[in-house]
Design a protein around this motif. Structure first.
Motif, PDB file in Angstrom:
ATOM      1  N   HIS A  20      10.863   1.530   6.582  1.00 47.72           N
ATOM      2  CA  HIS A  20      10.182   1.263   5.323  1.00 47.72           C
ATOM      3  C   HIS A  20      11.035   1.735   4.139  1.00 47.72           C
ATOM      4  CE1 HIS A  20       6.608   0.102   3.110  1.00 47.72           C
ATOM      5  NE2 HIS A  20       6.768   1.186   2.366  1.00 47.72           N
ATOM      6  N   GLY A  21      11.580   2.928   4.266  1.00 51.12           N
ATOM      7  CA  GLY A  21      12.435   3.448   3.200  1.00 51.12           C
ATOM      8  C   GLY A  21      13.636   2.560   2.949  1.00 51.12           C
ATOM      9  N   ALA A  22      14.288   2.112   4.016  1.00 49.43           N
ATOM     10  CA  ALA A  22      15.442   1.219   3.868  1.00 49.43           C
ATOM     11  C   ALA A  22      15.035  -0.082   3.189  1.00 49.43           C
ATOM     12  CB  ALA A  22      16.071   0.945   5.233  1.00 49.43           C
ATOM     13  N   SER A  23      13.869  -0.607   3.568  1.00 48.03           N
ATOM     14  CA  SER A  23      13.422  -1.874   2.972  1.00 48.03           C
ATOM     15  C   SER A  23      13.118  -1.718   1.486  1.00 48.03           C
ATOM     16  CB  SER A  23      12.211  -2.425   3.722  1.00 48.03           C
ATOM     17  OG  SER A  23      11.054  -1.652   3.464  1.00 48.03           O
ATOM     18  N   LEU A  24      12.670  -0.543   1.086  1.00 47.92           N
ATOM     19  CA  LEU A  24      12.421  -0.297  -0.335  1.00 47.92           C
ATOM     20  C   LEU A  24      13.709  -0.379  -1.156  1.00 47.92           C
ATOM     21  CD1 LEU A  24       9.805   2.594  -0.169  1.00 47.92           C
ATOM     22  CD2 LEU A  24       9.412   0.271  -0.977  1.00 47.92           C
ATOM     23  N   PHE A  25      14.825  -0.099  -0.493  1.00 48.49           N
ATOM     24  CA  PHE A  25      16.130  -0.192  -1.158  1.00 48.49           C
ATOM     25  C   PHE A  25      16.770  -1.567  -0.955  1.00 48.49           C
ATOM     26  CE2 PHE A  25      15.623   4.407  -0.908  1.00 48.49           C
ATOM     27  CZ  PHE A  25      15.938   4.762  -2.206  1.00 48.49           C
ATOM     28  N   GLY A  26      15.990  -2.523  -0.438  1.00 46.52           N
ATOM     29  CA  GLY A  26      16.471  -3.891  -0.303  1.00 46.52           C
ATOM     30  C   GLY A  26      17.330  -4.150   0.915  1.00 46.52           C
ATOM     31  N   ALA A  80      -5.857   8.915   4.923  1.00 43.54           N
ATOM     32  CA  ALA A  80      -6.368   8.140   3.785  1.00 43.54           C
ATOM     33  C   ALA A  80      -5.220   7.613   2.929  1.00 43.54           C
ATOM     34  CB  ALA A  80      -7.313   8.999   2.948  1.00 43.54           C
ATOM     35  N   VAL A  81      -4.189   8.422   2.738  1.00 45.10           N
ATOM     36  CA  VAL A  81      -3.032   8.006   1.950  1.00 45.10           C
ATOM     37  C   VAL A  81      -2.305   6.860   2.650  1.00 45.10           C
ATOM     38  CG1 VAL A  81      -0.737   8.723   1.140  1.00 45.10           C
ATOM     39  CG2 VAL A  81      -2.727  10.189   0.733  1.00 45.10           C
ATOM     40  N   PHE A  82      -2.048   7.008   3.947  1.00 47.66           N
ATOM     41  CA  PHE A  82      -1.381   5.946   4.702  1.00 47.66           C
ATOM     42  C   PHE A  82      -2.207   4.655   4.682  1.00 47.66           C
ATOM     43  CE2 PHE A  82       1.299   9.089   7.166  1.00 47.66           C
ATOM     44  CZ  PHE A  82       2.515   8.544   6.787  1.00 47.66           C
ATOM     45  N   PHE A  83      -3.523   4.782   4.814  1.00 48.87           N
ATOM     46  CA  PHE A  83      -4.386   3.599   4.809  1.00 48.87           C
ATOM     47  C   PHE A  83      -4.324   2.885   3.460  1.00 48.87           C
ATOM     48  CE2 PHE A  83      -8.540   1.544   4.112  1.00 48.87           C
ATOM     49  CZ  PHE A  83      -8.522   0.645   5.170  1.00 48.87           C
ATOM     50  N   ALA A  84      -4.510   3.630   2.390  1.00 49.79           N
ATOM     51  CA  ALA A  84      -4.470   3.035   1.050  1.00 49.79           C
ATOM     52  C   ALA A  84      -3.098   2.424   0.775  1.00 49.79           C
ATOM     53  CB  ALA A  84      -4.814   4.087  -0.003  1.00 49.79           C
ATOM     54  N   TYR A  85      -2.048   3.138   1.166  1.00 51.30           N
ATOM     55  CA  TYR A  85      -0.699   2.632   0.936  1.00 51.30           C
ATOM     56  C   TYR A  85      -0.462   1.340   1.725  1.00 51.30           C
ATOM     57  CZ  TYR A  85       4.289   2.238   0.404  1.00 51.30           C
ATOM     58  OH  TYR A  85       5.538   1.755   0.116  1.00 51.30           O
ATOM     59  N   ALA A  86      -0.940   1.287   2.953  1.00 49.94           N
ATOM     60  CA  ALA A  86      -0.758   0.082   3.773  1.00 49.94           C
ATOM     61  C   ALA A  86      -1.397  -1.125   3.106  1.00 49.94           C
ATOM     62  CB  ALA A  86      -1.335   0.292   5.174  1.00 49.94           C
ATOM     63  N   LEU A  87      -2.582  -0.955   2.566  1.00 49.49           N
ATOM     64  CA  LEU A  87      -3.270  -2.070   1.901  1.00 49.49           C
ATOM     65  C   LEU A  87      -2.535  -2.505   0.635  1.00 49.49           C
ATOM     66  CD1 LEU A  87      -7.020  -1.022   2.236  1.00 49.49           C
ATOM     67  CD2 LEU A  87      -5.763  -2.707   3.591  1.00 49.49           C
ATOM     68  N   ILE A  88      -2.184  -1.554  -0.198  1.00 55.15           N
ATOM     69  CA  ILE A  88      -1.491  -1.869  -1.456  1.00 55.15           C
ATOM     70  C   ILE A  88      -0.124  -2.476  -1.170  1.00 55.15           C
ATOM     71  CG2 ILE A  88      -0.419  -0.829  -3.509  1.00 55.15           C
ATOM     72  CD1 ILE A  88      -2.803   1.234  -3.380  1.00 55.15           C
ATOM     73  N   ASN A  89       0.598  -1.891  -0.224  1.00 53.73           N
ATOM     74  CA  ASN A  89       1.925  -2.371   0.135  1.00 53.73           C
ATOM     75  C   ASN A  89       1.873  -3.791   0.695  1.00 53.73           C
ATOM     76  OD1 ASN A  89       4.859  -1.960   0.907  1.00 53.73           O
ATOM     77  ND2 ASN A  89       3.944  -2.247   2.927  1.00 53.73           N
ATOM     78  N   ARG A 134       9.088  -4.683   4.913  1.00 52.62           N
ATOM     79  CA  ARG A 134       8.355  -3.659   4.152  1.00 52.62           C
ATOM     80  C   ARG A 134       6.844  -3.882   4.309  1.00 52.62           C
ATOM     81  NH1 ARG A 134      10.964  -4.038  -0.378  1.00 52.62           N
ATOM     82  NH2 ARG A 134       9.627  -5.563  -1.374  1.00 52.62           N
ATOM     83  N   GLY A 135       6.404  -5.127   4.278  1.00 49.69           N
ATOM     84  CA  GLY A 135       4.981  -5.412   4.443  1.00 49.69           C
ATOM     85  C   GLY A 135       4.454  -4.961   5.789  1.00 49.69           C
ATOM     86  N   PHE A 136       5.212  -5.205   6.832  1.00 49.04           N
ATOM     87  CA  PHE A 136       4.779  -4.807   8.174  1.00 49.04           C
ATOM     88  C   PHE A 136       4.931  -3.306   8.410  1.00 49.04           C
ATOM     89  CE2 PHE A 136       5.259  -9.343   8.934  1.00 49.04           C
ATOM     90  CZ  PHE A 136       4.125  -9.608   9.696  1.00 49.04           C
ATOM     91  N   SER A 137       6.025  -2.734   7.949  1.00 49.94           N
ATOM     92  CA  SER A 137       6.273  -1.312   8.230  1.00 49.94           C
ATOM     93  C   SER A 137       5.247  -0.408   7.554  1.00 49.94           C
ATOM     94  CB  SER A 137       7.695  -0.912   7.839  1.00 49.94           C
ATOM     95  OG  SER A 137       7.919  -1.080   6.449  1.00 49.94           O
ATOM     96  N   HIS A 139       2.088  -0.981   7.498  1.00 53.17           N
ATOM     97  CA  HIS A 139       1.010  -0.919   8.486  1.00 53.17           C
ATOM     98  C   HIS A 139       1.422  -0.100   9.707  1.00 53.17           C
ATOM     99  CE1 HIS A 139      -1.073  -3.857   6.107  1.00 53.17           C
ATOM    100  NE2 HIS A 139      -2.081  -3.846   6.951  1.00 53.17           N
ATOM    101  N   TRP A 140       2.675  -0.265  10.124  1.00 53.58           N
ATOM    102  CA  TRP A 140       3.140   0.512  11.270  1.00 53.58           C
ATOM    103  C   TRP A 140       2.953   2.006  11.023  1.00 53.58           C
ATOM    104  CZ3 TRP A 140       8.587  -2.145  11.637  1.00 53.58           C
ATOM    105  CH2 TRP A 140       8.428  -3.457  12.078  1.00 53.58           C
ATOM    106  N   MET A 141       3.298   2.451   9.820  1.00 56.36           N
ATOM    107  CA  MET A 141       3.175   3.878   9.498  1.00 56.36           C
ATOM    108  C   MET A 141       1.746   4.359   9.690  1.00 56.36           C
ATOM    109  SD  MET A 141       5.768   4.308   6.213  1.00 56.36           S
ATOM    110  CE  MET A 141       4.704   3.394   5.117  1.00 56.36           C
ATOM    111  N   PHE A 142       0.782   3.576   9.205  1.00 51.80           N
ATOM    112  CA  PHE A 142      -0.616   3.966   9.341  1.00 51.80           C
ATOM    113  C   PHE A 142      -1.040   4.035  10.808  1.00 51.80           C
ATOM    114  CE2 PHE A 142      -5.050   2.550   9.944  1.00 51.80           C
ATOM    115  CZ  PHE A 142      -5.689   3.665   9.436  1.00 51.80           C
TER     116      PHE A 142
END
Length: 169
Positions: A20-26, A80-89, A134-137, A139-142
């Protein structure tokens, strides 16, 4: 077994965070690590058993109080943070996309249900592939975190307080 499952989930979570971090950097992780989609399969290896055993322990519809009692506060907050982040992401990653990046006849294209939407530059192709992973990862984190939390903190499978509140499954 709980330690093994918690370890597998922790490794999956760590790898998902890196991807996910790598994908954030493109970074087009899919090109660099073709087997990155194994993380998608790995989610089911830890999450499905966690759900099955949690139903045995907490019942089909657990009371929030029972869940709060079973997990430390920091685990609840992080879940809760992972869940909210997964939805927003997920929303941010996929809603704006008009299709999926692909290579057709040696050309980078944006494809939507087999129809070519437009040609892409190499940079656009790489950026869109990073956006997909990034979209899938997110959810994976959660899901890896939930698997880790269950097996690390209450994976013994014993019903809470000797009885299951909602026995019907």
């Amino acid at each position: 077994m709980n330690g093994l499952m918690a370890s597998i989930a922790a490794i999956g979570l760590a790898l998902s965070l890196v991807v996910h971090g790598a994908s954030l950097f493109g970074v087009d992780v899919m090109s660099l690590v073709p087997y990155v989609w194994a993380l998608h399969v790995g989610v089911f290896i830890v999450f499905a058993p966690a759900v099955i055993f949690a139903r045995k322990r907490f019942g089909a519809r657990p009371a929030l109080a029972d869940l709060r009692q079973a997990f430390p506060g920091w685990v609840q907050v992080l879940a809760a943070v992972f869940f909210a982040y997964a939805l927003i992401n997920f929303y941010a990653s996929f809603v704006s996309m008009d299709g999926a990046p692909a290579i057709k006849a040696g050309q980078y294209v944006l494809e939507n249900h087999g129809r070519i939407v437009r040609a892409l530059s190499s940079a656009e192709y790489t950026s869109l592939r990073a956006q997909v992973i990034r979209g899938f990862s997110g959810h994976w984190m959660f899901f890896y975190f939930v698997g880790f939390a269950y097996f690390a903190f209450c994976g013994n499978g014993e019903p809470l307080n000797g009885s299951v509140r909602n026995k019907a499954m």
